[in-house]
Structure formats: C-alpha cells, structure tokens
Design a protein around this motif. Sequence first.
Motif: not given
Length: 298
Positions: A144-145, A147-148, A150, A261, A266-268
Amino acid sequence: MNLEQHIENHFGLSSVICEPLNTPTNDVFAVTTPTGRFALKLYHLQRTAPEVQWEVDLTVHLIRNGAPVAKPIRGKRGYVESFCLDERDRVAVLFEWAPGEKPKPARDTYTLLGKAAAHIHQAADTFTSSLPRESYDAHTLIDELLQRMNRHLLEAKRWEQAVALGARLKQVIANPALDRGICHMDLSLDNVHRHGENITVFDFDSAGACWRAMEPHSILRSSQAFFEAWLDGYRSVRPFNPHNEQAVAAFCILGDLRGVTWGLGVARSSRGKPLLGIADLPGIVDTWLDWERKKICF
C-alpha cells in the motif's frame, strides 16, 4: 465557541489557558488550569470517532494492567468528545499531563523505554475490541505504501528497485517465529516523558496490531548501543527472541517507508506542505539498499 470554552464546557474545567505544541499530525495543546495541567489532542480529520474510542479503550486497558501510560480524562459524554472548530467537527481527548519531560538520549533512558514497551505489549496481549483499527501486515506496510508513492518513485526512476526491495523484505517478515500483537508504532523519545526512573508513554494514534520487531526500529536506526539497552530493558520484563532481534533491521526500512510516505504528503494522515519531493527519493532508496546490504540477513 473557542477552544478554551469547549474544554471548559466538555470537561468542567475553569480558567483554561491553551498553548499549541509543535506536533506534525494531530493538533495537541498544553492545557493549564488552576487545578492542574493536561494535554488536549485534536485528531486529524481522517481519524474517526470509533477509531479514537479504540485507542482510548486500549489506553485504559493498559493502565489497568500496569503499563506506564498517560491517563485520559472523562468528559461529559465519555473520554471521546467532539468540538466544532472553524466549522469543522474535531474528535478530542483530554489526557493528564505526563510527569517529567522529554528525555535526552542516554543508555539508561533506552533501558527504561524497553521496559515500558514490554509492559505495553504484555498488557495489550489481553486487549480485545470490536471497534475498527489498523492492522499492519505486509500489504499495509509495503504494498500500500509503495502504491501511494508510485508516481513519485516512477519519476525518480526508483520504482523497480523499491518494489524488488519490498519483495525481499516480505521474506523477512514472513518468519512465523516473529511475535505479533498490538504495538505503539511510534515509541520514540518524542512520545514519552521521563521523571526520575519512571517513563510515561503517550500518543497511541498509530497503534495497532503489528510485528513486535517494529517497535524499536527507530532506536536501532540511531544507535546499536541504544538498541542493546532497549533490548536489556525489554527482556527484563518479557522475551524478545533472536528472530525478533534479527528482524528489527528489516523493520527499520519499513518504518522509513511510513515516514517517507507521510513526508511526500500521500499518507492518510499527511497534512500541510509536503516535506519531501521527488528529488529526495533517489538518495532515500539508495540509503535503504545500503542498509539492506549491511544489516539484513536473508
């Protein structure tokens, strides 16, 4: 209604004075009143009230089971309150101010920190909840990280290297001998106060189920001697087997993945202007690969 009025209204305090603290993810305030000092946490907007309730329930459970954790304060509706500030609803929790102050790096401090981590892990082993919360696995920590990141990694021409590294790290954390359970996930000197020989831990905003070898990753990154002190403290309370000890080096990179990230925005929980850019990524990835060559055994 301003912040001081909200605190007075929800927690029954008077003559409240708030001082903002320099915190990156949530808005935290030192709250001074005639009856004592407190810490108010206003959670970032992506944190839901049920997720915060999970955190508070965990904190109360840890305290009841002897872990050295800052105590939450009940408001009129319970521990988790909601303030409307700047036309936005903010989830809020008030805590007792942890005694002492942020400690300076020292071997005995990291021994105490290791003991605190062990007490938290030991107490958390009996915690259960039906409320939603993060569970950190290979997908959330790696896939997931990446991909964030990418787009950024592709532009930096480091995507393939990062993905290949992630695949190798998955081999390390797939070891069934590694201990899993609820972790603080950010147990550094920034989130503790020391008073004499006592450490009080706070800020469980990142807490969730993970491999216990993640907990000391930032300490190993900073100093082998401090990591050994942490291990001494931890093992004085509960086991930390050789498989866990060896895996910490891999979790150093996984911890960096989370930080990068966040720094890229781009992290939550990212907010504000990004602290990192695409130009920073080649050096960061090269540092990960160098660390892997020197520290990680496959």
